[in-house]
Design an enzyme around this catalytic site. Structure first.
Site, PDB file in Angstrom:
ATOM      1  N   MET A  27       0.853  -1.193   0.000  1.00 50.84           N
ATOM      2  CA  MET A  27       0.000   0.000   0.000  1.00 50.84           C
ATOM      3  C   MET A  27       0.893   1.248   0.000  1.00 50.84           C
ATOM      4  O   MET A  27       0.450   2.337   0.344  1.00 50.84           O
ATOM      5  CB  MET A  27      -0.944  -0.005   1.197  1.00 50.84           C
ATOM      6  CG  MET A  27      -1.920  -1.194   1.147  1.00 50.84           C
ATOM      7  SD  MET A  27      -3.447  -0.945   2.056  1.00 50.84           S
ATOM      8  CE  MET A  27      -2.851  -0.714   3.704  1.00 50.84           C
ATOM      9  N   HIS A  34       9.158  -3.780   3.355  1.00 47.86           N
ATOM     10  CA  HIS A  34       8.766  -3.961   1.949  1.00 47.86           C
ATOM     11  C   HIS A  34       9.992  -4.236   1.089  1.00 47.86           C
ATOM     12  O   HIS A  34       9.963  -5.061   0.187  1.00 47.86           O
ATOM     13  CB  HIS A  34       8.122  -2.677   1.391  1.00 47.86           C
ATOM     14  CG  HIS A  34       6.859  -2.270   2.064  1.00 47.86           C
ATOM     15  ND1 HIS A  34       6.738  -1.096   2.767  1.00 47.86           N
ATOM     16  CD2 HIS A  34       5.640  -2.863   2.107  1.00 47.86           C
ATOM     17  CE1 HIS A  34       5.522  -0.978   3.225  1.00 47.86           C
ATOM     18  NE2 HIS A  34       4.820  -2.030   2.848  1.00 47.86           N
ATOM     19  N   GLN A  58     -10.280  -2.737   2.634  1.00 48.89           N
ATOM     20  CA  GLN A  58      -9.754  -3.440   3.811  1.00 48.89           C
ATOM     21  C   GLN A  58      -9.699  -2.539   5.048  1.00 48.89           C
ATOM     22  O   GLN A  58      -9.207  -2.946   6.084  1.00 48.89           O
ATOM     23  CB  GLN A  58      -8.392  -4.059   3.514  1.00 48.89           C
ATOM     24  CG  GLN A  58      -7.252  -3.072   3.321  1.00 48.89           C
ATOM     25  CD  GLN A  58      -5.983  -3.772   2.853  1.00 48.89           C
ATOM     26  OE1 GLN A  58      -5.866  -4.209   1.713  1.00 48.89           O
ATOM     27  NE2 GLN A  58      -5.011  -3.901   3.739  1.00 48.89           N
ATOM     28  N   GLY A 144       5.050 -10.329   4.177  1.00 51.46           N
ATOM     29  CA  GLY A 144       5.866 -10.253   5.386  1.00 51.46           C
ATOM     30  C   GLY A 144       5.219 -11.028   6.532  1.00 51.46           C
ATOM     31  O   GLY A 144       3.994 -11.049   6.676  1.00 51.46           O
ATOM     32  N   LYS A 146       5.217 -10.106   9.451  1.00 48.45           N
ATOM     33  CA  LYS A 146       4.629  -9.178  10.428  1.00 48.45           C
ATOM     34  C   LYS A 146       3.103  -9.275  10.389  1.00 48.45           C
ATOM     35  O   LYS A 146       2.444  -9.273  11.406  1.00 48.45           O
ATOM     36  CB  LYS A 146       5.080  -7.746  10.167  1.00 48.45           C
ATOM     37  CG  LYS A 146       4.853  -6.900  11.402  1.00 48.45           C
ATOM     38  CD  LYS A 146       4.872  -5.452  11.115  1.00 48.45           C
ATOM     39  CE  LYS A 146       3.489  -5.013  10.963  1.00 48.45           C
ATOM     40  NZ  LYS A 146       3.054  -3.985  10.213  1.00 48.45           N
ATOM     41  N   MET A 181       9.089  -2.905  11.584  1.00 51.45           N
ATOM     42  CA  MET A 181       8.888  -1.830  10.602  1.00 51.45           C
ATOM     43  C   MET A 181       7.436  -1.826  10.158  1.00 51.45           C
ATOM     44  O   MET A 181       6.859  -2.886   9.874  1.00 51.45           O
ATOM     45  CB  MET A 181       9.757  -2.082   9.377  1.00 51.45           C
ATOM     46  CG  MET A 181      11.221  -2.125   9.689  1.00 51.45           C
ATOM     47  SD  MET A 181      11.943  -0.518   9.401  1.00 51.45           S
ATOM     48  CE  MET A 181      13.644  -0.859   9.782  1.00 51.45           C
ATOM     49  N   SER A 182       6.850  -0.643  10.068  1.00 49.12           N
ATOM     50  CA  SER A 182       5.467  -0.509   9.619  1.00 49.12           C
ATOM     51  C   SER A 182       5.269   0.913   9.102  1.00 49.12           C
ATOM     52  O   SER A 182       5.838   1.859   9.657  1.00 49.12           O
ATOM     53  CB  SER A 182       4.507  -0.747  10.798  1.00 49.12           C
ATOM     54  OG  SER A 182       3.222  -0.247  10.492  1.00 49.12           O
TER      55      SER A 182
HETATM   56  O1  PAF Z   1      -0.045  -5.766   3.571  1.00 45.62           O
HETATM   57  C1  PAF Z   1      -0.498  -4.845   2.862  1.00 45.62           C
HETATM   58  O2  PAF Z   1       0.137  -3.831   2.658  1.00 45.62           O
HETATM   59  C2  PAF Z   1      -1.882  -4.999   2.237  1.00 45.62           C
HETATM   60  O3  PAF Z   1      -2.749  -5.654   3.092  1.00 45.62           O
HETATM   61  C3  PAF Z   1      -1.865  -5.671   0.856  1.00 45.62           C
HETATM   62  C4  PAF Z   1      -1.359  -7.106   0.929  1.00 45.62           C
HETATM   63  C5  PAF Z   1      -0.983  -4.872  -0.085  1.00 45.62           C
HETATM   64  C6  PAF Z   1      -3.273  -5.696   0.272  1.00 45.62           C
HETATM   65  O4  PAF Z   1      -3.799  -4.426   0.136  1.00 45.62           O
END
Ligand code: PAF
Length: 277
Positions: A27, A34, A58, A144, A146, A181-182
């Site tokens: 995202m 990432h 989501q 990940g 996480k 990390m987030s």
């Molecule tokens: O983990 C994420 O960043 C999101 O849930 C994903 C897998 C990109 C789906 O929108």
């Protein structure tokens, strides 16, 4: 590296690719976590596609969809440095056009952990990831640890729907004090940031007990919980010890288990987990 926003163009470029294709859905607001997925994809596959799409389905009604951090220019630079070949960057109206009416739902794996706290979250995640898989048709997809519940649910989806791809779950990347990390870490005030390392400390406290022979779920969760309670700004959302495969709560550890927790610092919700085996 190329940035592709159009779905038909992404499909057509994918159709012309030879060899293996690694896919990293994100995202955006990329961090080392990432980048570790992109680096793994770069090493293991011929062509790497990363997607950047803040998926509205989501997020719950009171969650951070509007304030979710964004910085496309920075993401582009980081992805290029990590060896990504294509960024797929669609807009909301092409992923969910007027009249959109189909969703994929989990059966059971979302009953606990974040699934219990964020109703509908995994419906949104499964739906967007299946759509992204259909557009990019990867041979390998990278997630990940996480977001362990997400990774397990998507692994199950890939198996249940006979998707022709290999799922990879990569280790959690942490800051030097252990904070996972987030993208959401930027929301933390300096005081909250300092205390946020307590999630990792809590997991480690439980791990030490586990290594010393403790197998009782309540005792392990209590040890972790106490660590969280010592931090004045931390508010525990949940802590659960679940079976790795079924994500159902355990009373004793006999096989592969996951100790997972979510903690609020103000409005910021952080998650972390550790596999005990
Ligand atoms: O983990 C994420 O960043 C999101 O849930 C994903 C897998 C990109 C789906 O929108």
């Amino acid at each position: 590296m190329h940035v592709i926003s159009s779905i038909p163009e992404m499909i057509s470029i994918r159709n012309s690719m030879k060899g293996s294709v690694g896919f990293v859905p994100t995202m955006g607001y990329l961090h080392e976590g990432h980048l570790s997925l992109m680096t793994a994809a770069r090493k293991q596959t011929d062509t790497v596609i990363a997607s950047i799409f803040i998926n509205p389905t989501q997020f719950g009604p009171n969650e951070d969809l509007d304030s979710y951090p964004r910085d496309f220019e920075r993401d582009e630079k980081l992805a290029r440095e990590a060896g990504v070949d294509f960024i797929f960057y669609p807009d909301k109206s092409s992923m969910y056009p007027p009249g959109y009416a189909s969703f994929v739902v989990p059966e059971g794996l979302d009953r606990h952990l974040c699934g219990a706290k964020r109703p509908g979250h995994f419906r949104g995640v499964m739906t967007i990831v299946l759509k992204l898989f259909n557009i990019t048709r990867p041979t390998d997809a990278y997630f990940g640890q996480k977001d362990i519940q997400q990774a397990r649910i998507l692994e199950q989806m890939a198996s249940d729907f006979h998707l022709q791809l290999q799922m990879h779950i990569e280790p959690i990347v942490r800051e030097t004090d252990g904070l996972a990390m987030s993208s959401r870490n930027v929301y933390l005030s300096p005081e909250e940031r300092e205390q946020a390392a307590c999630l990792y400390k809590a997991l480690n406290t439980a791990k030490t007990k586990y290594t010393a022979g403790e197998r009782d779920a309540k005792a392990l969760m209590k040890a972790a919980e106490e660590e969280i309670f010592h931090h004045s700004l931390a508010q525990l959302d949940y802590i659960e010890l679940v079976d790795y495969q079924t994500l159902m709560p355990l009373s004793r550890i006999t096989g592969r288990a996951v100790l997972a927790l979510a903690v609020y610092f103000g409005k910021t919700r952080l998650i972390d987990n550790m596999i005990l085996e």
